[in-house]
Write a protein that holds these residues in place. Structure first.
Motif, PDB file in Angstrom:
ATOM      1  N   UNK A  69      20.215   3.998 -74.771  1.00  0.00           N
ATOM      2  CA  UNK A  69      18.908   4.461 -74.310  1.00  0.00           C
ATOM      3  C   UNK A  69      18.026   4.839 -75.488  1.00  0.00           C
ATOM      4  N   UNK A  70      18.583   5.561 -76.462  1.00  0.00           N
ATOM      5  CA  UNK A  70      17.794   5.987 -77.618  1.00  0.00           C
ATOM      6  C   UNK A  70      17.330   4.795 -78.442  1.00  0.00           C
ATOM      7  N   UNK A  71      18.204   3.804 -78.634  1.00  0.00           N
ATOM      8  CA  UNK A  71      17.829   2.623 -79.433  1.00  0.00           C
ATOM      9  C   UNK A  71      16.699   1.847 -78.760  1.00  0.00           C
ATOM     10  N   UNK A  72      16.820   1.614 -77.446  1.00  0.00           N
ATOM     11  CA  UNK A  72      15.793   0.853 -76.728  1.00  0.00           C
ATOM     12  C   UNK A  72      14.498   1.635 -76.597  1.00  0.00           C
ATOM     13  N   UNK A  73      14.604   2.929 -76.262  1.00  0.00           N
ATOM     14  CA  UNK A  73      13.399   3.736 -76.097  1.00  0.00           C
ATOM     15  C   UNK A  73      12.657   3.904 -77.414  1.00  0.00           C
ATOM     16  N   UNK A 130      17.983   2.928 -61.698  1.00  0.00           N
ATOM     17  CA  UNK A 130      17.988   1.632 -62.381  1.00  0.00           C
ATOM     18  C   UNK A 130      18.298   1.822 -63.867  1.00  0.00           C
ATOM     19  N   UNK A 131      18.702   0.729 -64.514  1.00  0.00           N
ATOM     20  CA  UNK A 131      19.074   0.800 -65.924  1.00  0.00           C
ATOM     21  C   UNK A 131      17.885   1.159 -66.809  1.00  0.00           C
ATOM     22  N   UNK A 132      16.689   0.742 -66.412  1.00  0.00           N
ATOM     23  CA  UNK A 132      15.526   0.993 -67.255  1.00  0.00           C
ATOM     24  C   UNK A 132      14.817   2.290 -66.979  1.00  0.00           C
ATOM     25  N   UNK A 133      15.305   3.091 -66.008  1.00  0.00           N
ATOM     26  CA  UNK A 133      14.606   4.325 -65.662  1.00  0.00           C
ATOM     27  C   UNK A 133      14.626   5.319 -66.815  1.00  0.00           C
ATOM     28  N   UNK A 134      15.787   5.538 -67.394  1.00  0.00           N
ATOM     29  CA  UNK A 134      15.889   6.477 -68.508  1.00  0.00           C
ATOM     30  C   UNK A 134      15.103   5.977 -69.722  1.00  0.00           C
ATOM     31  N   UNK A 135      15.160   4.682 -69.971  1.00  0.00           N
ATOM     32  CA  UNK A 135      14.435   4.130 -71.109  1.00  0.00           C
ATOM     33  C   UNK A 135      12.936   4.332 -70.931  1.00  0.00           C
ATOM     34  N   UNK A 136      12.432   4.090 -69.715  1.00  0.00           N
ATOM     35  CA  UNK A 136      11.002   4.270 -69.457  1.00  0.00           C
ATOM     36  C   UNK A 136      10.583   5.729 -69.627  1.00  0.00           C
ATOM     37  N   UNK A 137      11.390   6.649 -69.106  1.00  0.00           N
ATOM     38  CA  UNK A 137      11.070   8.069 -69.248  1.00  0.00           C
ATOM     39  C   UNK A 137      11.067   8.483 -70.715  1.00  0.00           C
ATOM     40  N   UNK A 138      12.083   8.094 -71.457  1.00  0.00           N
ATOM     41  CA  UNK A 138      12.157   8.470 -72.865  1.00  0.00           C
ATOM     42  C   UNK A 138      11.037   7.814 -73.675  1.00  0.00           C
ATOM     43  N   UNK A 139      10.641   6.609 -73.313  1.00  0.00           N
ATOM     44  CA  UNK A 139       9.544   5.947 -74.013  1.00  0.00           C
ATOM     45  C   UNK A 139       8.259   6.762 -73.895  1.00  0.00           C
ATOM     46  N   UNK A 140       7.996   7.287 -72.697  1.00  0.00           N
ATOM     47  CA  UNK A 140       6.803   8.122 -72.499  1.00  0.00           C
ATOM     48  C   UNK A 140       6.872   9.382 -73.349  1.00  0.00           C
ATOM     49  N   UNK A 141       8.059   9.985 -73.438  1.00  0.00           N
ATOM     50  CA  UNK A 141       8.218  11.203 -74.222  1.00  0.00           C
ATOM     51  C   UNK A 141       8.106  10.947 -75.722  1.00  0.00           C
ATOM     52  N   UNK A 142       8.504   9.757 -76.175  1.00  0.00           N
ATOM     53  CA  UNK A 142       8.520   9.450 -77.600  1.00  0.00           C
ATOM     54  C   UNK A 142       7.203   8.884 -78.104  1.00  0.00           C
ATOM     55  N   UNK A 143       6.387   8.380 -77.205  1.00  0.00           N
ATOM     56  CA  UNK A 143       5.166   7.686 -77.615  1.00  0.00           C
ATOM     57  C   UNK A 143       4.254   8.539 -78.500  1.00  0.00           C
ATOM     58  N   UNK A 189       9.881   2.829 -90.020  1.00  0.00           N
ATOM     59  CA  UNK A 189      11.271   3.267 -90.071  1.00  0.00           C
ATOM     60  C   UNK A 189      11.374   4.757 -89.770  1.00  0.00           C
ATOM     61  N   UNK A 190      10.482   5.560 -90.354  1.00  0.00           N
ATOM     62  CA  UNK A 190      10.494   6.998 -90.090  1.00  0.00           C
ATOM     63  C   UNK A 190      10.219   7.288 -88.617  1.00  0.00           C
ATOM     64  N   UNK A 191       9.268   6.568 -88.033  1.00  0.00           N
ATOM     65  CA  UNK A 191       8.959   6.765 -86.619  1.00  0.00           C
ATOM     66  C   UNK A 191      10.152   6.395 -85.739  1.00  0.00           C
ATOM     67  N   UNK A 192      10.823   5.295 -86.084  1.00  0.00           N
ATOM     68  CA  UNK A 192      11.977   4.872 -85.280  1.00  0.00           C
ATOM     69  C   UNK A 192      13.111   5.892 -85.366  1.00  0.00           C
ATOM     70  N   UNK A 193      13.420   6.360 -86.576  1.00  0.00           N
ATOM     71  CA  UNK A 193      14.513   7.323 -86.724  1.00  0.00           C
ATOM     72  C   UNK A 193      14.204   8.626 -86.007  1.00  0.00           C
ATOM     73  N   UNK A 194      12.969   9.112 -86.128  1.00  0.00           N
ATOM     74  CA  UNK A 194      12.602  10.349 -85.436  1.00  0.00           C
ATOM     75  C   UNK A 194      12.671  10.173 -83.929  1.00  0.00           C
ATOM     76  N   UNK A 195      12.137   9.069 -83.422  1.00  0.00           N
ATOM     77  CA  UNK A 195      12.181   8.815 -81.975  1.00  0.00           C
ATOM     78  C   UNK A 195      13.617   8.668 -81.492  1.00  0.00           C
ATOM     79  N   UNK A 196      14.456   8.024 -82.280  1.00  0.00           N
ATOM     80  CA  UNK A 196      15.857   7.858 -81.900  1.00  0.00           C
ATOM     81  C   UNK A 196      16.541   9.214 -81.768  1.00  0.00           C
ATOM     82  N   UNK A 197      16.335  10.095 -82.746  1.00  0.00           N
ATOM     83  CA  UNK A 197      16.988  11.408 -82.697  1.00  0.00           C
ATOM     84  C   UNK A 197      16.472  12.250 -81.531  1.00  0.00           C
ATOM     85  N   UNK A 198      15.172  12.190 -81.276  1.00  0.00           N
ATOM     86  CA  UNK A 198      14.611  12.963 -80.166  1.00  0.00           C
ATOM     87  C   UNK A 198      15.157  12.454 -78.837  1.00  0.00           C
ATOM     88  N   UNK A 199      15.227  11.137 -78.682  1.00  0.00           N
ATOM     89  CA  UNK A 199      15.747  10.570 -77.444  1.00  0.00           C
ATOM     90  C   UNK A 199      17.226  10.897 -77.252  1.00  0.00           C
TER      91      UNK A 199
END
Length: 271
Positions: A69-73, A130-143, A189-199
């Motif tokens: 979930x963290x990687x995809x989000x 659904x499989x994408x529900x958590x990813x969608x929620x985390x995407x909104x939080x990470x945006x 890269x910094x944005x991805x790592x930060x978003x990954x850790x938050x998710x």
């Protein structure tokens, strides 16, 4: 900074660092606690909580869900955040401030409210579980984090590079990809790592939309804490702390090797 104030500054920084590190030290020491209720100071030391952790199959499956979930989000947040940052920083149009406020709203709205709203929305739309529900929620939080980091980098990059590429016949997308995108590599890269850790660490909103077969690691730890109060979670946290330090060491070593190679390449070109 004068030589007179240097010892005081070092002492203040040392106290601040000790204040930040003290909880981690407490968790690590408590993971070896022989007491089943986590008594402090520990009456003895034991490895049985790590043995108990190895017997908990739910934590491993939950960790895998959190990683996916963290990687995809994080990937989705960086892609969408980059597009949104380009729109906000490079163009002027009616409603731009409103769009910017909506993108940054998850930083202000409580995560509990976002999770409850997502639960109602997913349930009404038949998307709950659904499989994408958590990813969608985390995407909104990470945006918002992706927009802030990439947008801050774009502001420091003059648009003249893209304009030069356009003058040479490149289209808008190709001009951005060839002239601006290479300068955003570190920020992306910094944005991805930060978003990954938050998710990976998200629990407040996740607990509202998580399905029984989609339990993430923070939610699994929260559920375990409701049933037991032994230091097993301290052992798990110690493993996560060690993995985090190892990841940081690898990233720093890679960055250092890249910087050294760049300097050597620059010297070679100079010659």
């Amino acid at each position: 900074m004068s030589d007179r104030n240097r010892p005081l500054t070092i002492a203040v920084l040392g106290l601040g660092l000790a204040y930040l590190v003290a909880p981690l030290v407490f968790v690590v020491v408590n993971s070896f606690n022989d007491s089943s209720y986590g008594g402090w100071p520990p009456p003895g030391f034991s490895l049985r909580w790590y043995e108990r952790l190895a017997d908990q199959d739910g934590f491993l499956s939950a960790a895998l869900v959190s990683l996916v979930v963290a990687a995809l989000a994080a990937l989705g947040a960086v892609l969408a955040g980059t597009a949104a940052a380009v729109s906000i920083t490079r163009f002027r149009y009616p409603g731009r401030r409103l769009i910017e406020s909506l993108l940054l709203a998850p930083l202000i709205v409580p995560k509990v409210a976002i999770g409850l709203g997502a639960f109602i929305l997913f349930l009404q739309a038949g998307f709950y579980g659904r499989d994408g529900a958590l990813v969608a929620l985390h995407l909104v939080l990470l945006l918002p984090f992706a927009v802030n980091i990439v947008g801050g980098a774009l502001v420091r990059i003059p648009p003249v590079y893209e304009q030069a590429a356009r003058d040479l016949g490149a289209g808008p997308v190709r001009a951005f990809a060839s002239a601006t995108l290479p300068q955003l590599r570190r920020s992306l890269l910094a944005a991805y790592l930060l978003c990954f850790m938050i998710s990976f660490d998200e629990v407040d909103a996740t607990v509202f939309v998580v399905a029984p077969d989609q339990v993430t690691l923070p939610v699994s730890m929260y559920q375990y804490l409701q049933k037991y109060q032994d230091p097993t979670l301290a052992a798990l946290s110690t493993v996560l702390i060690g993995a985090t330090f190892a990841l940081v060491a690898v990233v720093l070593a890679t960055a250092g090797a890249s910087a050294t190679a760049g300097l050597q390449g620059g010297k070679g070109r100079t010659r």
